[in-house]
Design a protein around this motif. Structure first.
Motif, PDB file in Angstrom:
ATOM      1  N   VAL A  13       5.201  -5.016   8.124  1.00 37.42           N
ATOM      2  CA  VAL A  13       4.181  -5.983   7.741  1.00 37.42           C
ATOM      3  C   VAL A  13       4.336  -6.207   6.242  1.00 37.42           C
ATOM      4  O   VAL A  13       4.270  -5.246   5.460  1.00 37.42           O
ATOM      5  CB  VAL A  13       2.760  -5.460   8.050  1.00 37.42           C
ATOM      6  CG1 VAL A  13       1.701  -6.357   7.449  1.00 37.42           C
ATOM      7  CG2 VAL A  13       2.566  -5.321   9.546  1.00 37.42           C
ATOM      8  N   ARG A  14       4.615  -7.451   5.867  1.00 37.55           N
ATOM      9  CA  ARG A  14       4.816  -7.803   4.459  1.00 37.55           C
ATOM     10  C   ARG A  14       5.820  -6.884   3.774  1.00 37.55           C
ATOM     11  O   ARG A  14       5.603  -6.422   2.660  1.00 37.55           O
ATOM     12  CB  ARG A  14       3.504  -7.833   3.721  1.00 37.55           C
ATOM     13  CG  ARG A  14       2.581  -8.904   4.252  1.00 37.55           C
ATOM     14  CD  ARG A  14       1.429  -9.138   3.375  1.00 37.55           C
ATOM     15  NE  ARG A  14       0.676 -10.266   3.917  1.00 37.55           N
ATOM     16  CZ  ARG A  14      -0.391 -10.742   3.362  1.00 37.55           C
ATOM     17  NH1 ARG A  14      -0.853 -10.211   2.263  1.00 37.55           N
ATOM     18  NH2 ARG A  14      -1.015 -11.753   3.903  1.00 37.55           N
ATOM     19  N   ILE A  79      -1.813  -2.273  10.484  1.00 42.08           N
ATOM     20  CA  ILE A  79      -1.670  -3.659  10.028  1.00 42.08           C
ATOM     21  C   ILE A  79      -2.785  -4.006   9.054  1.00 42.08           C
ATOM     22  O   ILE A  79      -2.536  -4.562   7.978  1.00 42.08           O
ATOM     23  CB  ILE A  79      -1.648  -4.623  11.231  1.00 42.08           C
ATOM     24  CG1 ILE A  79      -0.356  -4.453  12.028  1.00 42.08           C
ATOM     25  CG2 ILE A  79      -1.806  -6.082  10.755  1.00 42.08           C
ATOM     26  CD1 ILE A  79      -0.361  -5.163  13.369  1.00 42.08           C
ATOM     27  N   LYS A  80      -4.015  -3.666   9.397  1.00 40.88           N
ATOM     28  CA  LYS A  80      -5.151  -3.953   8.522  1.00 40.88           C
ATOM     29  C   LYS A  80      -5.024  -3.252   7.183  1.00 40.88           C
ATOM     30  O   LYS A  80      -5.431  -3.773   6.144  1.00 40.88           O
ATOM     31  CB  LYS A  80      -6.465  -3.583   9.207  1.00 40.88           C
ATOM     32  CG  LYS A  80      -6.805  -4.498  10.354  1.00 40.88           C
ATOM     33  CD  LYS A  80      -8.050  -4.068  11.066  1.00 40.88           C
ATOM     34  CE  LYS A  80      -8.300  -4.947  12.269  1.00 40.88           C
ATOM     35  NZ  LYS A  80      -9.439  -4.514  13.052  1.00 40.88           N
ATOM     36  N   HIS A  82      -2.326  -2.667   5.589  1.00 45.98           N
ATOM     37  CA  HIS A  82      -1.224  -3.195   4.793  1.00 45.98           C
ATOM     38  C   HIS A  82      -1.303  -4.692   4.545  1.00 45.98           C
ATOM     39  O   HIS A  82      -0.406  -5.261   3.949  1.00 45.98           O
ATOM     40  CB  HIS A  82       0.108  -2.826   5.458  1.00 45.98           C
ATOM     41  CG  HIS A  82       0.386  -1.380   5.378  1.00 45.98           C
ATOM     42  ND1 HIS A  82       0.009  -0.491   6.357  1.00 45.98           N
ATOM     43  CD2 HIS A  82       0.961  -0.632   4.414  1.00 45.98           C
ATOM     44  CE1 HIS A  82       0.353   0.735   6.007  1.00 45.98           C
ATOM     45  NE2 HIS A  82       0.928   0.672   4.835  1.00 45.98           N
ATOM     46  N   VAL A  83      -2.367  -5.334   4.987  1.00 42.01           N
ATOM     47  CA  VAL A  83      -2.573  -6.756   4.743  1.00 42.01           C
ATOM     48  C   VAL A  83      -3.821  -6.891   3.876  1.00 42.01           C
ATOM     49  O   VAL A  83      -4.884  -6.410   4.236  1.00 42.01           O
ATOM     50  CB  VAL A  83      -2.749  -7.530   6.071  1.00 42.01           C
ATOM     51  CG1 VAL A  83      -3.102  -8.976   5.799  1.00 42.01           C
ATOM     52  CG2 VAL A  83      -1.490  -7.429   6.918  1.00 42.01           C
TER      53      VAL A  83
END
Length: 84
Positions: A13-14, A79-80, A82-83
């Protein structure tokens, strides 16, 4: 994004690797240390989740279908984390 590495496929992720196959029936998830600290009471009670040498990661043992639900939930947390 899924990337095929020498160690096998990973999910990023990113640009940050958050999910990787560790071999056999184990998947490792990068939750971050703060997320692991928040979830610690629940993770300690779960026999499918083990600490990894890197404190930002946990290993999930995949033995049965309910373990997939656990993996999805932990991946969502990762995910949350790292975003922005």
């Amino acid at each position: 994004m899924v990337i095929d590495t020498r160690r096998g496929p990973t999910f990023t992720v990113r640009g940050t690797e958050i999910l990787k196959l560790a071999g056999g029936d184990e998947v490792q998830v990068r939750l971050t240390t703060p997320a692991i600290d928040r979830l610690a009471p629940y993770l300690r009670e779960c026999g499918q989740v083990q600490a990894c040498p890197d404190p930002a990661w946990v290993a999930v043992r995949m033995d049965a279908e309910p373990d997939l639900d656990l993996l999805f939930a932990l991946t969502s947390v990762a995910i949350k984390e790292h975003v922005a």
